[in-house]
Scaffold this motif. Structure first.
Motif, short mmCIF file in Angstrom:
data_model
loop_
_atom_site.label_atom_id
_atom_site.label_comp_id
_atom_site.label_asym_id
_atom_site.label_seq_id
_atom_site.Cartn_x
_atom_site.Cartn_y
_atom_site.Cartn_z
N PRO A 46 0.82 -1.23 0.00
CA PRO A 46 0.00 0.00 0.00
C PRO A 46 0.85 1.28 0.00
CG PRO A 46 -0.76 -1.51 1.70
CD PRO A 46 0.49 -2.08 1.14
N VAL A 47 1.95 1.27 0.74
CA VAL A 47 2.79 2.46 0.80
C VAL A 47 3.48 2.69 -0.54
CG1 VAL A 47 4.79 3.49 1.95
CG2 VAL A 47 3.10 2.25 3.28
N VAL A 48 3.98 1.62 -1.16
CA VAL A 48 4.63 1.75 -2.47
C VAL A 48 3.63 2.23 -3.51
CG1 VAL A 48 5.68 0.41 -4.35
CG2 VAL A 48 6.49 0.13 -2.02
N TRP A 49 2.42 1.72 -3.46
CA TRP A 49 1.38 2.17 -4.39
C TRP A 49 1.13 3.67 -4.22
CZ3 TRP A 49 -3.64 3.92 -3.16
CH2 TRP A 49 -4.42 4.20 -4.28
N PHE A 50 1.02 4.11 -2.96
CA PHE A 50 0.78 5.53 -2.69
C PHE A 50 1.94 6.39 -3.17
CE2 PHE A 50 1.25 9.19 0.18
CZ PHE A 50 0.08 9.85 -0.13
N ILE A 51 3.18 5.98 -2.87
CA ILE A 51 4.35 6.77 -3.25
C ILE A 51 4.52 6.79 -4.77
CG2 ILE A 51 6.88 6.87 -3.12
CD1 ILE A 51 6.58 5.95 -0.20
N ASP A 52 4.36 5.63 -5.42
CA ASP A 52 4.48 5.59 -6.88
C ASP A 52 3.41 6.46 -7.55
OD1 ASP A 52 6.64 3.91 -6.73
OD2 ASP A 52 5.51 2.08 -7.22
N SER A 53 2.19 6.39 -7.05
CA SER A 53 1.11 7.21 -7.61
C SER A 53 1.40 8.69 -7.40
CB SER A 53 -0.22 6.86 -6.97
OG SER A 53 -0.55 5.53 -7.22
N LEU A 54 1.88 9.03 -6.21
CA LEU A 54 2.20 10.41 -5.90
C LEU A 54 3.29 10.95 -6.83
CD1 LEU A 54 1.42 12.55 -3.73
CD2 LEU A 54 3.42 11.80 -2.47
N ILE A 55 4.32 10.17 -7.04
CA ILE A 55 5.42 10.60 -7.92
C ILE A 55 4.93 10.73 -9.36
CG2 ILE A 55 7.62 9.87 -8.92
CD1 ILE A 55 8.29 8.67 -6.15
N LEU A 56 4.21 9.73 -9.85
CA LEU A 56 3.75 9.76 -11.24
C LEU A 56 2.81 10.93 -11.50
CD1 LEU A 56 3.19 6.00 -12.03
CD2 LEU A 56 4.86 7.51 -13.06
N PHE A 57 1.85 11.13 -10.61
CA PHE A 57 0.88 12.18 -10.84
C PHE A 57 1.44 13.57 -10.51
CE2 PHE A 57 -1.97 8.49 -10.57
CZ PHE A 57 -2.54 8.62 -11.83
N ALA A 58 2.54 13.63 -9.74
CA ALA A 58 3.21 14.91 -9.53
C ALA A 58 4.05 15.28 -10.76
CB ALA A 58 4.10 14.85 -8.29
N MET A 59 4.65 14.28 -11.38
CA MET A 59 5.44 14.53 -12.58
C MET A 59 4.56 14.89 -13.76
SD MET A 59 8.37 11.57 -12.28
CE MET A 59 8.71 11.62 -14.01
N GLN A 63 -3.79 14.55 -16.52
CA GLN A 63 -3.68 14.08 -17.90
C GLN A 63 -4.98 13.33 -18.22
OE1 GLN A 63 -1.00 14.45 -20.01
NE2 GLN A 63 0.10 15.63 -18.47
N GLY A 64 -5.60 13.69 -19.27
CA GLY A 64 -6.83 13.01 -19.66
C GLY A 64 -6.56 12.04 -20.80
N GLY A 65 -7.53 11.26 -21.10
CA GLY A 65 -7.45 10.36 -22.25
C GLY A 65 -6.45 9.23 -22.07
N ALA A 66 -5.69 8.97 -23.13
CA ALA A 66 -4.78 7.84 -23.16
C ALA A 66 -3.63 8.01 -22.17
CB ALA A 66 -4.22 7.64 -24.57
N MET A 67 -3.14 9.24 -22.01
CA MET A 67 -2.03 9.46 -21.07
C MET A 67 -2.47 9.22 -19.64
SD MET A 67 1.08 10.14 -21.01
CE MET A 67 2.40 10.80 -20.04
N GLY A 68 -3.67 9.63 -19.28
CA GLY A 68 -4.20 9.37 -17.95
C GLY A 68 -4.37 7.89 -17.69
N LEU A 69 -4.85 7.16 -18.70
CA LEU A 69 -4.99 5.71 -18.57
C LEU A 69 -3.64 5.03 -18.42
CD1 LEU A 69 -6.90 3.27 -18.63
CD2 LEU A 69 -6.59 3.23 -21.11
N LEU A 70 -2.66 5.50 -19.18
CA LEU A 70 -1.30 4.95 -19.09
C LEU A 70 -0.71 5.20 -17.70
CD1 LEU A 70 1.14 3.64 -20.52
CD2 LEU A 70 1.86 5.96 -21.09
N LEU A 71 -0.91 6.40 -17.16
CA LEU A 71 -0.42 6.70 -15.81
C LEU A 71 -1.10 5.83 -14.76
CD1 LEU A 71 -0.10 10.58 -15.85
CD2 LEU A 71 1.74 8.91 -15.73
N MET A 72 -2.41 5.60 -14.92
CA MET A 72 -3.12 4.76 -13.97
C MET A 72 -2.63 3.32 -14.03
SD MET A 72 -7.20 3.98 -13.45
CE MET A 72 -7.62 5.57 -14.06
N LEU A 73 -2.43 2.81 -15.23
CA LEU A 73 -1.91 1.44 -15.37
C LEU A 73 -0.49 1.33 -14.83
CD1 LEU A 73 -3.23 0.46 -18.91
CD2 LEU A 73 -4.05 -0.35 -16.69
N LEU A 74 0.31 2.34 -15.03
CA LEU A 74 1.67 2.34 -14.51
C LEU A 74 1.67 2.41 -12.99
CD1 LEU A 74 4.51 2.23 -15.65
CD2 LEU A 74 4.55 4.70 -15.64
N SER A 75 0.76 3.21 -12.42
CA SER A 75 0.69 3.31 -10.95
C SER A 75 0.15 2.04 -10.32
CB SER A 75 -0.16 4.51 -10.53
OG SER A 75 -1.53 4.28 -10.79
#
Length: 158
Positions: A46-59, A63-75
């Motif tokens: 859970p902590v790694v998921w939170f930190i990875d999501s925080l880093i990805l969405f801060a960077m 992002q909408g559309g395909a980029m947002g979906l890609l970020l969600m799948l990556l997180s």
């Protein structure tokens, strides 16, 4: 009819089998070692998921559309990779300079302060190993797979 030779074709595997891939990855881990590290994952994932999501969405802010979906799948994918390679990453952490430094640190102060610092150092080490797991876990796995060595602690081999 032609009198040619009939050769037997090699068996064809039907696609990607995740169970056999996990067995291949965990083949270089002593069974007692990786089973003992499973409870750590309850804290780490859970902590790694939170930190990875925080880093990805801060960077990449909204992002909408395909980029947002890609970020969600990556997180979601990075914590899964972290969970798979966590035992390798923890082994790397314990042998690394930062791991040896944190684990051999002297703590001064009152009894409860020392106990709290030791607990926080252990939890911090587990989280460091979890966060670096997608990179250092994979590299450690490849290194020990190439050398054909089994990873574990001394008590695993007694």
């Amino acid at each position: 009819m032609s009198e040619g030779k009939n050769y037997v074709q090699p068996p064809h595997e039907g696609g990607f089998n995740p169970i056999s891939k996990l067995k291949e990855i965990y083949a270089n881990l002593h069974p007692d070692y990786w089973k003992r590290k499973l409870p750590h994952l309850l804290l780490v994932i859970p902590v790694v998921w939170f930190i990875d999501s925080l880093i990805l969405f801060a960077m990449f802010p909204y992002q909408g559309g395909a980029m947002g979906l890609l970020l969600m799948l990556l997180s979601l994918g990075l914590p899964i990779v972290s969970a798979i390679f966590y035992p390798y990453s923890l082994y790397w952490y314990n042998d690394s300079f930062i791991g040896r430094m944190l684990n051999n640190m002297f703590h001064l102060g009152g009894f409860w302060t020392v106990v709290l610092r030791i607990i926080m150092t252990a939890i911090g080490g587990i989280l460091i190993a979890g966060i670096f797991s997608p990179l250092m876990g994979v590299l450690t796995w490849k290194k020990y797979k190439k050398k054909n060595l089994i990873i574990g602690e001394e008590k695993d081999f007694l």
